[in-house]
Design an enzyme around this catalytic site. Sequence first.
Site, PDB file in Angstrom:
ATOM      1  N   GLU A  56     -11.427  -2.462  -7.326  1.00  0.00           N
ATOM      2  CA  GLU A  56     -12.187  -1.652  -8.144  1.00  0.00           C
ATOM      3  C   GLU A  56     -12.919  -2.403  -9.382  1.00  0.00           C
ATOM      4  O   GLU A  56     -14.230  -2.331  -9.732  1.00  0.00           O
ATOM      5  CB  GLU A  56     -11.443  -0.475  -8.711  1.00  0.00           C
ATOM      6  CG  GLU A  56     -10.567   0.523  -7.873  1.00  0.00           C
ATOM      7  CD  GLU A  56      -9.231  -0.126  -7.875  1.00  0.00           C
ATOM      8  OE1 GLU A  56      -9.126  -1.429  -7.501  1.00  0.00           O
ATOM      9  OE2 GLU A  56      -8.271   0.764  -7.433  1.00  0.00           O
ATOM     10  N   CYS A  88      -7.099  -0.235 -13.425  1.00  0.00           N
ATOM     11  CA  CYS A  88      -8.284   0.322 -12.810  1.00  0.00           C
ATOM     12  C   CYS A  88      -8.625   1.878 -13.168  1.00  0.00           C
ATOM     13  O   CYS A  88     -10.054   1.861 -13.265  1.00  0.00           O
ATOM     14  CB  CYS A  88      -8.050   0.232 -11.330  1.00  0.00           C
ATOM     15  SG  CYS A  88      -8.126  -1.294 -10.724  1.00  0.00           S
ATOM     16  N   GLY A 272      22.025 -18.007  11.953  1.00  0.00           N
ATOM     17  CA  GLY A 272      23.029 -18.050  12.869  1.00  0.00           C
ATOM     18  C   GLY A 272      23.608 -16.595  13.283  1.00  0.00           C
ATOM     19  O   GLY A 272      23.055 -15.756  12.807  1.00  0.00           O
TER      20      GLY A 272
HETATM   21  C1  AOF Z   1      -5.558  -1.310  -7.773  1.00  0.00           C
HETATM   22  N1  AOF Z   1      -6.647  -2.265  -7.188  1.00  0.00           N
HETATM   23  O1  AOF Z   1      -7.074  -4.207  -6.329  1.00  0.00           O
HETATM   24  C2  AOF Z   1      -4.958  -3.624  -6.298  1.00  0.00           C
HETATM   25  C3  AOF Z   1      -3.829  -2.962  -6.914  1.00  0.00           C
HETATM   26  O2  AOF Z   1       0.155  -6.919 -11.859  1.00  0.00           O
HETATM   27  P1  AOF Z   1      -1.178  -6.586 -11.229  1.00  0.00           P
HETATM   28  O3  AOF Z   1      -2.029  -6.310 -12.558  1.00  0.00           O
HETATM   29  O4  AOF Z   1      -1.655  -7.851 -10.401  1.00  0.00           O
HETATM   30  O5  AOF Z   1      -1.110  -5.370 -10.479  1.00  0.00           O
HETATM   31  C4  AOF Z   1      -0.649  -5.359  -9.127  1.00  0.00           C
HETATM   32  C5  AOF Z   1      -0.075  -3.660  -8.877  1.00  0.00           C
HETATM   33  O6  AOF Z   1      -1.333  -3.119  -8.727  1.00  0.00           O
HETATM   34  C6  AOF Z   1       0.383  -3.603  -7.491  1.00  0.00           C
HETATM   35  O7  AOF Z   1       1.707  -3.774  -7.357  1.00  0.00           O
HETATM   36  C7  AOF Z   1      -0.143  -2.622  -7.002  1.00  0.00           C
HETATM   37  O8  AOF Z   1       0.396  -1.448  -7.322  1.00  0.00           O
HETATM   38  C8  AOF Z   1      -1.660  -2.431  -7.642  1.00  0.00           C
HETATM   39  N2  AOF Z   1      -2.485  -3.084  -6.754  1.00  0.00           N
HETATM   40  N3  AOF Z   1      -4.267  -1.824  -7.625  1.00  0.00           N
HETATM   41  O9  AOF Z   1      -5.771  -0.507  -7.942  1.00  0.00           O
HETATM   42  C9  AOF Z   1      -6.212  -3.381  -6.612  1.00  0.00           C
HETATM   43  N4  AOF Z   1      -4.282  -4.987  -5.995  1.00  0.00           N
HETATM   44 ZN    ZN Z   2      -5.782  -1.944 -10.490  1.00  0.00          ZN
END
Ligand code: AOF
Ligand code: ZN
Length: 342
Positions: A56, A88, A272
């Site tokens: 985002e 976000c 195994g």
């Molecule tokens: C979003 N947009 O593009 C992604 C999301 O620790 P951070 O800041 O990297 O956040 C990782 C978490 O954010 C991940 O576990 C998932 O819940 C969310 N990923 N969220 O809004 C994104 N990659």
């Molecule tokens: Zn995010």
Amino acid sequence: MLTPAESAALDAAFAAAAQGLPGYDPNPPVGCAVLRADATLVAVAAHHGAGTPHAEVAALRVAGAQARGGTAVVTLQPCAHTGRTGPCVDALLEAGVARVVYAVTDPSGHADGTDERLRAAGVEVRADADVERGLQLLGTWGFSHTNSRPHVTWKVAASLDGRVADAAGASTWITGDAARARVHALRARVGALLTGTGTVLADDPQLTARKADGSAHDHQPLRVAMGMRDIPRAAAVVSGPGQFLHLRTHDVAYALDQIWQRGIHSVMLECGPGLAGAALNAGLVDEVLWFTAGVLLGQGEPAALGQWPLASAQRWRLLSASAVGEDALSHWQIDATPMEKV
Ligand code: AOF
Ligand code: ZN
């Protein structure tokens, strides 16, 4: 209902997301597209891995002022948490979008409160616009957060008659170079490799992800050996790129939980027959990657120890079968639906 422009934007977001992550990443693949107020597509971006901007944020940067009054279309519910990067939901509110569409709710809890915050600010939210495609994109990441344990792939290299070692215990190499290269590529895409102390003591495997020239892949899975016996400091699995963990347990569920606690969402079982049988009996194998070599061994080790009478044995569903060099690879997934009898 999505407008035609939103549907097209969602397709674009999915296409971008699928290209976003190079290999294994602790974060899920995510894509985002931004529509201007007049429904023109003005930005598409993907998340490129932990520590980099979320999809985002990346898309809103491209859209700039054109996002105001527009629509953000995302493959995953936007997060509300501060982790490696900021929430976000704040970025969306700051950008002044009028509507947010997302394919699937974030099963990790990182987006709890997002919809409420957006709606409270007057932003329209279209949640769960394409749950099936959203979950499919999330893959093992989504599976693990839904089940609170890593997804487990059991990898087997066996003879035509299903043996993983001959009567004298020799198991290197049953399959050929191409299959071995495929296994190394698979290792570079999982969070951890799980084996037993018995295999470590008997075979002294490295359990690293290596390229054809012997050099290490960028991502190395955590190497985990479970079992009570001590592991000599000189064992190959202890040193090398990446990390090694010895779990003194015979309990597969406990071992998976320990791995899960380290933020790992996928495990490949390379072990195994004893550990394989225990994992199967515990219902902790989610898919099987079975390499078959064109050789017969007669007496020898079976792939898994157990007794599963034909009438009640668990049936697996064939997803694909293909040639890998001189070997065959079949991919099976567990499915509650009984297989059709032929
Ligand atoms: C979003 N947009 O593009 C992604 C999301 O620790 P951070 O800041 O990297 O956040 C990782 C978490 O954010 C991940 O576990 C998932 O819940 C969310 N990923 N969220 O809004 C994104 N990659
Ligand atoms: Zn995010």
